[in-house]
Design a protein around this motif. Structure first.
Motif, mmCIF file in Angstrom:
data_model
loop_
_atom_site.group_PDB
_atom_site.id
_atom_site.type_symbol
_atom_site.label_atom_id
_atom_site.label_comp_id
_atom_site.label_asym_id
_atom_site.label_seq_id
_atom_site.Cartn_x
_atom_site.Cartn_y
_atom_site.Cartn_z
ATOM 1 N N GLY A 103 1.004 -6.841 -1.894
ATOM 2 C CA GLY A 103 0.795 -7.186 -0.497
ATOM 3 C C GLY A 103 0.892 -5.998 0.437
ATOM 4 O O GLY A 103 0.282 -5.988 1.504
ATOM 5 N N ARG A 104 1.666 -4.984 0.016
ATOM 6 C CA ARG A 104 1.858 -3.812 0.880
ATOM 7 C C ARG A 104 1.528 -2.545 0.098
ATOM 8 O O ARG A 104 2.049 -2.316 -0.991
ATOM 9 C CB ARG A 104 3.293 -3.741 1.396
ATOM 10 N N LEU A 105 0.660 -1.723 0.674
ATOM 11 C CA LEU A 105 0.218 -0.466 0.082
ATOM 12 C C LEU A 105 0.731 0.683 0.923
ATOM 13 O O LEU A 105 0.537 0.700 2.144
ATOM 14 C CB LEU A 105 -1.313 -0.436 0.008
ATOM 15 N N ALA A 106 1.374 1.662 0.285
ATOM 16 C CA ALA A 106 1.819 2.878 0.956
ATOM 17 C C ALA A 106 0.949 4.034 0.494
ATOM 18 O O ALA A 106 0.757 4.230 -0.711
ATOM 19 C CB ALA A 106 3.279 3.161 0.634
ATOM 20 N N VAL A 107 0.427 4.795 1.442
ATOM 21 C CA VAL A 107 -0.443 5.930 1.128
ATOM 22 C C VAL A 107 0.186 7.198 1.682
ATOM 23 O O VAL A 107 0.378 7.328 2.894
ATOM 24 C CB VAL A 107 -1.854 5.737 1.720
ATOM 25 N N LEU A 108 0.493 8.130 0.797
ATOM 26 C CA LEU A 108 1.097 9.411 1.162
ATOM 27 C C LEU A 108 0.040 10.500 1.051
ATOM 28 O O LEU A 108 -0.459 10.790 -0.040
ATOM 29 C CB LEU A 108 2.276 9.715 0.242
ATOM 30 N N GLY A 109 -0.314 11.095 2.191
ATOM 31 C CA GLY A 109 -1.421 12.028 2.249
ATOM 32 C C GLY A 109 -2.640 11.330 2.810
ATOM 33 O O GLY A 109 -3.009 10.250 2.332
ATOM 34 N N VAL A 126 7.114 4.513 2.185
ATOM 35 C CA VAL A 126 7.259 4.034 0.810
ATOM 36 C C VAL A 126 8.091 2.768 0.706
ATOM 37 O O VAL A 126 7.766 1.858 -0.081
ATOM 38 C CB VAL A 126 7.873 5.148 -0.065
ATOM 39 N N GLU A 127 9.170 2.673 1.457
ATOM 40 C CA GLU A 127 10.106 1.567 1.284
ATOM 41 C C GLU A 127 9.434 0.222 1.523
ATOM 42 O O GLU A 127 8.757 0.010 2.520
ATOM 43 C CB GLU A 127 11.300 1.740 2.223
ATOM 44 N N GLY A 128 9.614 -0.671 0.572
ATOM 45 C CA GLY A 128 9.041 -2.011 0.672
ATOM 46 C C GLY A 128 7.624 -2.138 0.167
ATOM 47 O O GLY A 128 7.059 -3.242 0.169
ATOM 48 N N ALA A 129 7.028 -1.034 -0.310
ATOM 49 C CA ALA A 129 5.636 -1.080 -0.771
ATOM 50 C C ALA A 129 5.561 -1.583 -2.208
ATOM 51 O O ALA A 129 6.380 -1.225 -3.061
ATOM 52 C CB ALA A 129 5.004 0.291 -0.668
ATOM 53 N N ASP A 147 15.509 5.555 -5.245
ATOM 54 C CA ASP A 147 16.043 4.470 -4.416
ATOM 55 C C ASP A 147 15.152 4.133 -3.224
ATOM 56 O O ASP A 147 15.454 3.215 -2.470
ATOM 57 C CB ASP A 147 17.486 4.768 -3.964
ATOM 58 N N TRP A 148 14.046 4.859 -3.034
ATOM 59 C CA TRP A 148 13.058 4.467 -2.037
ATOM 60 C C TRP A 148 12.215 3.284 -2.523
ATOM 61 O O TRP A 148 11.579 2.604 -1.715
ATOM 62 C CB TRP A 148 12.093 5.611 -1.746
#
Length: 357
Positions: A144-150, A210-213, A230-231
């Motif tokens: 449901g949740r996507l985290a994108v770094l960069g 990141v947290e919750g992704a 732990d993230w």
């Protein structure tokens, strides 16, 4: 096998980025990529080591050239190709894409190149397709949740593909060291009809992103880890595309670790998993340490390849709370698989520039 009279002596087919995009219209890159991964696991590919040429530009930026040959065995014979993909970290500041290159398709009988095409688009698309395959095979349900770094080119290509694959996606969080870049990508996603219905946020920190992704996508240029274990949300899948973003503790504590090709990963001495293998803090899928390494009793383990999961040789995650790391190094055979579709489609449609030899 080519059947044109006089071919391939007569001419070379060149395809621009526009031609590549046109030929891939209507093609399912996720399906093509998954099939290539499956064939690789079954031994129906040839994947030599890549050649790596690094240098420093006059402006002091790191640059490199990669030479990546590969072949796939099909019922019609070998499909062969050679990708050369180059990059300079100074390009974005000059308004240029970080990477660019060419993909050559080779005739199996004469060994002549018969088609050459712009490869940066194919390279980015197959990278995003591997993430999509990993999400389908190894991701939690729902994502449901996507985290994108960069927030560069790879992020943009992923975000054009993933929303169509992740049917339950509701939220996207993006982060970049350049706040203007992450804000710009967030604005673009909100304005795009394909993602405008989603909740899109530009995070202030990597941890906040990141947290919750459910799915964490790392597409940066970093060479130093920063993502801590732990993230991560229980059940999260980390698509470790840029290969150095997670800290070693993530590899060690993850419930499952998958690669695309163990040979490429283990032979590399620059990226995180290759360094851990050499240090004795990572074991292969058989539980073995690198010969000559000092074994660490708490060493992490690679559990298999994404192709193993596709081919049914590994069941994938065993519990909804499993934290899974997908660490694809990048295989030329995936470029070759998509390039073959492009080249044959172009030939059928009469597209491209034919250059006399």
């Amino acid at each position: 096998m080519l059947d044109l009279p006089g071919y391939p002596d007569a001419e070379l087919l060149y395809l621009s980025r526009a031609h590549v995009i046109e030929c891939l219209d209507g093609v399912d890159p996720v399906a093509v990529t998954a099939e290539a991964l499956r064939l690789h696991t079954l031994g129906d590919t040839i994947l030599p080591d890549e050649a790596y040429l690094p240098w420093q530009t006059k402006a002091g930026h790191s640059a490199r050239s990669l030479g990546m040959p590969g072949a796939i065995r099909t019922d019609d014979g070998l499909v062969l190709g050679m990708k050369v993909i180059n990059a300079s970290l100074g390009n974005p500041a000059n308004g240029l894409a970080r990477s660019q290159g060419l993909l050559m398709m080779l005739d199996a009988e004469t060994a002549y190149p018969w088609a050459v095409m712009e490869s940066a688009y194919i390279s980015a698309l197959r990278t995003a397709a591997v993430t999509a395959v990993a999400a389908q095979r190894l991701g939690p349900d729902p994502i449901g949740r996507l985290a994108v770094l960069g927030c560069g080119t790879l992020a943009q290509v992923h975000l054009r593909l993933l929303p169509s694959v992740l049917e339950k996606l509701a939220e996207i969080s993006v982060f970049d060291l350049d706040p203007a870049r992450s804000a710009g990508l967030a604005d673009a996603l909100r304005a795009d009809p394909d993602t405008g219905h989603l909740t899109v946020t530009s995070a202030g920190t990597a941890r906040e992103c990141v947290e919750g992704a459910d799915l964490v996508l790392a597409v940066t240029v970093t060479t130093e880890g920063y993502i801590a274990y732990d993230w991560l949300k229980p059940g999260a899948l980390i698509a470790h595309v840029s290969l150095d973003d997670v800290l070693p503790e993530v590899v060690t504590r993850a419930d499952l670790v998958f690669v695309d090709d163990w040979g490429l990963v283990s032979h590399d001495d620059r990226r995180l998993l290759g360094r851990m293998w050499r240090a004795g803090t990572l074991r292969d899928a058989d539980g073995a340490y690198r010969p000559g390494a000092t074994p660490d009793p708490d060493a992490a383990r690679v559990h298999g390849s994404l192709g193993d999961v596709i081919a049914g040789r590994h069941p994938g995650r065993s519990a909804p709370t499993d934290i899974v790391l997908s660490n694809p190094f990048g295989m030329s055979i995936l470029d070759v698989a998509l390039g073959a579709v492009v080249a044959e489609t172009a030939r059928e449609r009469g597209l491209g520039l034919r250059i006399p030899r």
